[in-house]
Design an enzyme around this catalytic site. Structure first.
Site, PDB file in Angstrom:
ATOM      1  N   LYS A  88       0.712  -1.187   0.045  1.00  0.00           N
ATOM      2  CA  LYS A  88      -0.104   0.074  -0.108  1.00  0.00           C
ATOM      3  C   LYS A  88       1.024   1.243  -0.003  1.00  0.00           C
ATOM      4  O   LYS A  88       0.420   2.224  -0.608  1.00  0.00           O
ATOM      5  CB  LYS A  88      -1.117   0.001   1.200  1.00  0.00           C
ATOM      6  CG  LYS A  88      -0.329   0.221   2.573  1.00  0.00           C
ATOM      7  CD  LYS A  88      -1.602  -0.025   3.535  1.00  0.00           C
ATOM      8  CE  LYS A  88      -0.993   0.029   4.981  1.00  0.00           C
ATOM      9  NZ  LYS A  88       0.148  -0.697   5.271  1.00  0.00           N
ATOM     10  N   ARG A 130      11.963  -7.102   1.514  1.00  0.00           N
ATOM     11  CA  ARG A 130      11.849  -5.651   1.355  1.00  0.00           C
ATOM     12  C   ARG A 130      13.183  -4.970   2.085  1.00  0.00           C
ATOM     13  O   ARG A 130      13.804  -5.583   2.791  1.00  0.00           O
ATOM     14  CB  ARG A 130      10.852  -5.191   2.618  1.00  0.00           C
ATOM     15  CG  ARG A 130       9.343  -5.410   1.944  1.00  0.00           C
ATOM     16  CD  ARG A 130       8.470  -4.240   2.185  1.00  0.00           C
ATOM     17  NE  ARG A 130       8.083  -4.026   3.731  1.00  0.00           N
ATOM     18  CZ  ARG A 130       7.180  -3.198   4.121  1.00  0.00           C
ATOM     19  NH1 ARG A 130       6.295  -2.797   3.232  1.00  0.00           N
ATOM     20  NH2 ARG A 130       7.023  -2.856   5.395  1.00  0.00           N
ATOM     21  N   ARG A 153      14.537  -3.525   7.429  1.00  0.00           N
ATOM     22  CA  ARG A 153      14.091  -2.737   8.640  1.00  0.00           C
ATOM     23  C   ARG A 153      13.984  -3.742   9.774  1.00  0.00           C
ATOM     24  O   ARG A 153      13.256  -4.986   9.665  1.00  0.00           O
ATOM     25  CB  ARG A 153      12.635  -2.158   8.565  1.00  0.00           C
ATOM     26  CG  ARG A 153      13.024  -0.919   7.847  1.00  0.00           C
ATOM     27  CD  ARG A 153      11.631   0.123   7.588  1.00  0.00           C
ATOM     28  NE  ARG A 153      10.176  -0.470   7.993  1.00  0.00           N
ATOM     29  CZ  ARG A 153       9.146  -0.049   7.436  1.00  0.00           C
ATOM     30  NH1 ARG A 153       9.092   0.412   6.612  1.00  0.00           N
ATOM     31  NH2 ARG A 153       8.130  -0.732   8.045  1.00  0.00           N
ATOM     32  N   ARG A 155       3.104  -8.404  13.696  1.00  0.00           N
ATOM     33  CA  ARG A 155       2.359  -7.225  12.799  1.00  0.00           C
ATOM     34  C   ARG A 155       1.340  -7.666  12.167  1.00  0.00           C
ATOM     35  O   ARG A 155       0.255  -7.032  12.059  1.00  0.00           O
ATOM     36  CB  ARG A 155       3.331  -6.461  12.023  1.00  0.00           C
ATOM     37  CG  ARG A 155       4.621  -5.824  12.762  1.00  0.00           C
ATOM     38  CD  ARG A 155       5.579  -5.306  11.740  1.00  0.00           C
ATOM     39  NE  ARG A 155       5.054  -4.216  10.855  1.00  0.00           N
ATOM     40  CZ  ARG A 155       5.534  -3.609   9.713  1.00  0.00           C
ATOM     41  NH1 ARG A 155       6.487  -4.350   9.270  1.00  0.00           N
ATOM     42  NH2 ARG A 155       5.060  -2.638   8.981  1.00  0.00           N
TER      43      ARG A 155
HETATM   44  P1  AMP Z   1       4.399   1.332   8.380  1.00  0.00           P
HETATM   45  O1  AMP Z   1       5.596   1.804   7.888  1.00  0.00           O
HETATM   46  O2  AMP Z   1       3.062   1.791   8.066  1.00  0.00           O
HETATM   47  O3  AMP Z   1       4.408  -0.180   8.359  1.00  0.00           O
HETATM   48  O4  AMP Z   1       4.597   1.545  10.013  1.00  0.00           O
HETATM   49  C1  AMP Z   1       5.663   1.092  10.762  1.00  0.00           C
HETATM   50  C2  AMP Z   1       5.158   0.794  12.441  1.00  0.00           C
HETATM   51  O5  AMP Z   1       5.030   2.175  12.789  1.00  0.00           O
HETATM   52  C3  AMP Z   1       3.995   0.116  12.593  1.00  0.00           C
HETATM   53  O6  AMP Z   1       4.354  -1.231  12.653  1.00  0.00           O
HETATM   54  C4  AMP Z   1       3.330   0.771  13.884  1.00  0.00           C
HETATM   55  O7  AMP Z   1       4.409   0.338  15.053  1.00  0.00           O
HETATM   56  C5  AMP Z   1       3.681   2.310  13.530  1.00  0.00           C
HETATM   57  N1  AMP Z   1       2.621   2.827  13.258  1.00  0.00           N
HETATM   58  C6  AMP Z   1       2.432   3.532  11.807  1.00  0.00           C
HETATM   59  N2  AMP Z   1       1.124   4.052  11.822  1.00  0.00           N
HETATM   60  C7  AMP Z   1       0.554   3.944  12.769  1.00  0.00           C
HETATM   61  C8  AMP Z   1      -0.580   4.136  13.311  1.00  0.00           C
HETATM   62  N3  AMP Z   1      -1.516   4.811  12.497  1.00  0.00           N
HETATM   63  N4  AMP Z   1      -1.034   3.725  14.250  1.00  0.00           N
HETATM   64  C9  AMP Z   1      -0.428   3.279  15.318  1.00  0.00           C
HETATM   65  N5  AMP Z   1       1.022   2.734  14.929  1.00  0.00           N
HETATM   66  C10 AMP Z   1       1.308   3.025  13.541  1.00  0.00           C
END
Ligand code: AMP
Length: 213
Positions: free
Chosen positions: A13, A127, A160, A171
């Site tokens: 996404k 990734r 990461r 996750r």
């Molecule tokens: P992402 O890059 O969107 O996969 O986000 C990486 C991590 O950031 C996630 O696994 C969460 O720990 C945290 N995170 C990102 N967006 C949110 C959100 N809207 N609410 C809570 N945690 C978030």
């Protein structure tokens, strides 16, 4: 145009959100990127967020919601935006809708990039993320033209911490428990659009464009 991108971690996404943002000339707002920038800059928010992110957990709503609502109030958001990684819980979605309603606005589309769990696990291990600008790649599906370095800024690419297999499992279970209910939430609002995220990146992009046009 205001768009929310939904989908499991690793569904692609973020990649699609960046392309849509460029296509429509609207900002791409990624809470994950905002948290990672804070971690890199050593801010208080970054320190708090990191402790949750490294465990595969969500950052608490109280650290997340105001941050996004403030960002949406900036000038570049006037003609719309694409949200990537927010909302991730029903209370976040409700807070967002409330803030929008307060301005007489509403979300236009929620696009769910649908990918089964089995595909997610194999995808995530491939990734790579740039330590400099945050650009993301995949060693098979979307490799950097500069090998182990970022083709945008030249910095090193890494797997990461939160993309490591043990964290990915966590996750995914957090996604099913806390984020997947948003699919029904946006379906109830009549704005949910589902695309098949197992297709290749260009096909998924075309499908999304067809929905948004
Ligand atoms: P992402 O890059 O969107 O996969 O986000 C990486 C991590 O950031 C996630 O696994 C969460 O720990 C945290 N995170 C990102 N967006 C949110 C959100 N809207 N609410 C809570 N945690 C978030």
């Amino acid at each position: 145009m205001k768009i929310v991108m939904l989908g499991a971690p690793g569904a692609g996404k973020g990649t699609q959100a960046k392309r849509i943002a460029a296509q429509f000339g609207i900002p791409h707002i990624s809470t994950g990127d905002i948290f990672r920038a804070n971690i890199k800059n050593g801010t208080e928010l970054g320190k708090k967020a990191k402790s949750f992110m490294d465990q595969g957990l969500l950052v608490p709503d109280e650290l997340t919601v105001d941050l996004v609502i403030d960002r949406l109030g900036q000038d570049d958001c006037k003609k719309g935006y694409i949200l990537d990684g927010f909302p991730r819980t029903i209370p976040q979605a409700e807070a967002l809708d409330k803030a929008l309603a307060g301005k007489g606005e509403k979300m236009d589309y929620a696009v769910d990039v649908d990918v089964p769990d089995e595909n997610i696990i194999s995808r995530m291990s491939g990734r790579r993320a740039c330590t400099g600008c945050g650009a993301t790649y995949h060693i098979v599906y979307n490799p950097s033209q500069k090998g182990d370095n970022c083709q945008v800024c030249g910095e090193a690419l890494i797997l990461r911490d939160d993309d490591k297999p043990e964290t990915v499992q966590k996750r995914l279970s957090v996604y099913h428990e806390q984020t997947q209910p948003l699919i029904e939430y946006y379906q109830g609002k009549g704005i949910l659009k589902t695309v098949d995220g197992t297709k290749n990146m260009d096909e998924v992009f075309e499908e999304i464009l067809g929905i948004l046009k």
